[in-house]
Design an enzyme around this catalytic site. Structure first.
Site, PDB file in Angstrom:
ATOM      1  N   GLU A   8     -41.131   3.289 -17.415  1.00 46.80           N
ATOM      2  CA  GLU A   8     -40.108   2.343 -17.833  1.00 46.80           C
ATOM      3  C   GLU A   8     -38.920   2.474 -16.881  1.00 46.80           C
ATOM      4  O   GLU A   8     -38.502   3.586 -16.588  1.00 46.80           O
ATOM      5  CB  GLU A   8     -39.647   2.757 -19.229  1.00 46.80           C
ATOM      6  CG  GLU A   8     -39.515   1.684 -20.224  1.00 46.80           C
ATOM      7  CD  GLU A   8     -39.243   2.289 -21.597  1.00 46.80           C
ATOM      8  OE1 GLU A   8     -38.695   3.379 -21.712  1.00 46.80           O
ATOM      9  OE2 GLU A   8     -39.635   1.626 -22.554  1.00 46.80           O
ATOM     10  N   GLU A  38     -45.714   2.085 -18.643  1.00 51.23           N
ATOM     11  CA  GLU A  38     -44.977   2.533 -19.832  1.00 51.23           C
ATOM     12  C   GLU A  38     -44.332   1.296 -20.463  1.00 51.23           C
ATOM     13  O   GLU A  38     -43.476   0.661 -19.840  1.00 51.23           O
ATOM     14  CB  GLU A  38     -43.901   3.550 -19.453  1.00 51.23           C
ATOM     15  CG  GLU A  38     -43.172   4.131 -20.645  1.00 51.23           C
ATOM     16  CD  GLU A  38     -42.173   5.204 -20.268  1.00 51.23           C
ATOM     17  OE1 GLU A  38     -41.864   5.324 -19.067  1.00 51.23           O
ATOM     18  OE2 GLU A  38     -41.694   5.915 -21.174  1.00 51.23           O
ATOM     19  N   ARG A  39     -44.834   0.931 -21.659  1.00 45.97           N
ATOM     20  CA  ARG A  39     -44.430  -0.279 -22.378  1.00 45.97           C
ATOM     21  C   ARG A  39     -44.781  -1.516 -21.556  1.00 45.97           C
ATOM     22  O   ARG A  39     -45.473  -1.434 -20.527  1.00 45.97           O
ATOM     23  CB  ARG A  39     -42.950  -0.212 -22.753  1.00 45.97           C
ATOM     24  CG  ARG A  39     -42.636   0.856 -23.811  1.00 45.97           C
ATOM     25  CD  ARG A  39     -41.645   0.347 -24.815  1.00 45.97           C
ATOM     26  NE  ARG A  39     -41.433   1.291 -25.907  1.00 45.97           N
ATOM     27  CZ  ARG A  39     -40.418   2.175 -25.952  1.00 45.97           C
ATOM     28  NH1 ARG A  39     -39.573   2.258 -24.937  1.00 45.97           N
ATOM     29  NH2 ARG A  39     -40.267   2.975 -26.978  1.00 45.97           N
ATOM     30  N   THR A  57     -44.951  12.165 -21.566  1.00 42.25           N
ATOM     31  CA  THR A  57     -45.923  13.276 -21.547  1.00 42.25           C
ATOM     32  C   THR A  57     -47.321  12.725 -21.278  1.00 42.25           C
ATOM     33  O   THR A  57     -48.069  13.242 -20.456  1.00 42.25           O
ATOM     34  CB  THR A  57     -45.908  14.006 -22.912  1.00 42.25           C
ATOM     35  OG1 THR A  57     -44.565  14.366 -23.213  1.00 42.25           O
ATOM     36  CG2 THR A  57     -46.790  15.247 -22.880  1.00 42.25           C
ATOM     37  N   ILE A  78     -39.538   5.190 -29.774  1.00 38.02           N
ATOM     38  CA  ILE A  78     -38.736   6.049 -28.911  1.00 38.02           C
ATOM     39  C   ILE A  78     -39.146   7.493 -29.227  1.00 38.02           C
ATOM     40  O   ILE A  78     -39.337   7.833 -30.406  1.00 38.02           O
ATOM     41  CB  ILE A  78     -37.237   5.851 -29.235  1.00 38.02           C
ATOM     42  CG1 ILE A  78     -36.860   4.367 -29.084  1.00 38.02           C
ATOM     43  CG2 ILE A  78     -36.367   6.708 -28.320  1.00 38.02           C
ATOM     44  CD1 ILE A  78     -35.489   4.026 -29.652  1.00 38.02           C
ATOM     45  N   GLY A  79     -39.354   8.299 -28.222  1.00 36.87           N
ATOM     46  CA  GLY A  79     -39.680   9.707 -28.461  1.00 36.87           C
ATOM     47  C   GLY A  79     -41.126   9.944 -28.864  1.00 36.87           C
ATOM     48  O   GLY A  79     -41.474  11.019 -29.365  1.00 36.87           O
ATOM     49  N   GLY A  99     -43.689  10.241 -26.977  1.00 31.97           N
ATOM     50  CA  GLY A  99     -44.459  11.054 -26.031  1.00 31.97           C
ATOM     51  C   GLY A  99     -45.108  10.253 -24.923  1.00 31.97           C
ATOM     52  O   GLY A  99     -46.110  10.672 -24.339  1.00 31.97           O
TER      53      GLY A  99
HETATM   54  C1  LIG Z   1     -39.729  -3.149 -23.227  1.00 31.42           C
HETATM   55  C2  LIG Z   1     -38.556  -2.417 -23.779  1.00 31.42           C
HETATM   56  C3  LIG Z   1     -38.340  -1.049 -23.628  1.00 31.42           C
HETATM   57  C4  LIG Z   1     -37.132  -0.794 -24.298  1.00 31.42           C
HETATM   58  C5  LIG Z   1     -36.425   0.384 -24.491  1.00 31.42           C
HETATM   59  N1  LIG Z   1     -35.279   0.308 -25.220  1.00 31.42           N
HETATM   60  C6  LIG Z   1     -34.485   1.522 -25.376  1.00 31.42           C
HETATM   61  C7  LIG Z   1     -35.153   2.554 -26.264  1.00 31.42           C
HETATM   62  C8  LIG Z   1     -34.774   3.871 -25.618  1.00 31.42           C
HETATM   63  O1  LIG Z   1     -33.530   4.313 -26.122  1.00 31.42           O
HETATM   64  C9  LIG Z   1     -34.562   3.544 -24.152  1.00 31.42           C
HETATM   65  C10 LIG Z   1     -35.716   3.970 -23.271  1.00 31.42           C
HETATM   66  O2  LIG Z   1     -36.926   3.572 -23.786  1.00 31.42           O
HETATM   67  O3  LIG Z   1     -34.403   2.118 -24.087  1.00 31.42           O
HETATM   68  C11 LIG Z   1     -34.817  -0.886 -25.762  1.00 31.42           C
HETATM   69  O4  LIG Z   1     -33.779  -0.885 -26.436  1.00 31.42           O
HETATM   70  N2  LIG Z   1     -35.490  -2.043 -25.556  1.00 31.42           N
HETATM   71  C12 LIG Z   1     -36.647  -1.993 -24.834  1.00 31.42           C
HETATM   72  N3  LIG Z   1     -37.514  -2.976 -24.496  1.00 31.42           N
END
Ligand SMILES: Cc1cc2cn([C@H]3C[C@H](O)[C@@H](CO)O3)c(=O)nc2[nH]1
Length: 224
Positions: A40, A92-93, A24, A18-19, A21
């Site tokens: 995401e 993103e992810r 960006t 998380i955070g 970048g």
């Molecule tokens: C694929 C995936 C992304 C993702 C993001 N998050 C959370 C982390 C951040 O606080 C927020 C945005 O990424 O969502 C999560 O708990 N589980 C996740 N699984």
């Protein structure tokens, strides 16, 4: 590395804490022609027919993690399967970090009971074995927990005010296990590691340096 099937875009998944970048990074590459960025779907997680699943998850992880991660898995699958005319699809992810980072973390912390984790995993196995969830490259924005924790606090996303440094530290370790230490779990693609501790202004040079590999512009001479 040219992608195998003509007509299929070159698919890149941007992974990181998380955070770290990711937004960006995606903004920078969004400007290049032939690139489609799939961020995401946080807004969907914040509002599924009026339910803020992200908020619920952070407020009461034991009660809502399964619900949240189950919906995350669906929305990531939708991104993977979304058709595009672009030659490069930057995600993103991915459904992989959903399973191997976040669900893994919740399993380890006993936030997700084994029964719930088993159901998420059954969906994940069926999806990844019965559909073409292709990724050609993973870009791992590698960061130090302390630095991203500072950024999260400054970014001040309402749901994340409950995030602890310990949570960020263990998410970092899980990303390292998955993407940096010989890929403990199934690594769906080669991993390009970028030092994402670098400040926003400086990191653009890093992006520029790796651009040809990320945009699959020419057979990258860089051994990833
Ligand atoms: C694929 C995936 C992304 C993702 C993001 N998050 C959370 C982390 C951040 O606080 C927020 C945005 O990424 O969502 C999560 O708990 N589980 C996740 N699984």
């Amino acid at each position: 590395k040219k992608n195998m099937q003509p007509g299929r875009p070159f698919i890149v998944a941007v992974e990181g804490n998380i955070g770290s970048g990711k937004s960006t990074f995606l903004e920078y590459f969004n400007n290049f022609e032939g690139v489609e960025v799939l961020s995401e779907p946080v807004e969907s997680w914040r509002n599924l027919n009026g339910n803020n699943l992200l908020g619920l998850m952070y407020e009461d992880p034991k009660k809502w993690s399964f619900t949240f991660q189950s919906y995350v898995q669906l929305t990531m699958l939708q991104n993977h399967l979304k058709p595009t005319k672009a030659s490069i699809k930057l995600m993103e992810r991915s459904i992989f970090s959903a399973r191997y980072c976040f669900v893994e973390k919740m399993k380890r912390d006993r936030i997700l009971p084994h029964s719930s984790a088993a159901v998420l995993d059954a969906w994940f196995q069926w999806i990844t074995n019965s559909m073409n969830i292709n990724i050609d490259l993973i870009v791992y924005l590698r960061t130090s927990p302390e630095i991203v924790y500072q950024r999260i606090m400054e970014r001040n996303r309402p749901e994340e005010k409950l995030v602890s440094l310990e949570y960020i530290q263990s998410l970092h370790e899980i990303h390292e296990d998955w993407l940096n230490n010989k890929c403990l779990h199934h690594c769906p693609a080669p991993v390009l590691i970028i030092n994402a501790d670098l400040d926003k202004a400086i990191i653009q040079r890093e992006y520029q340096h790796w651009k040809s590999a990320i945009l699959n512009e020419k057979p990258s001479t860089i051994q990833i």
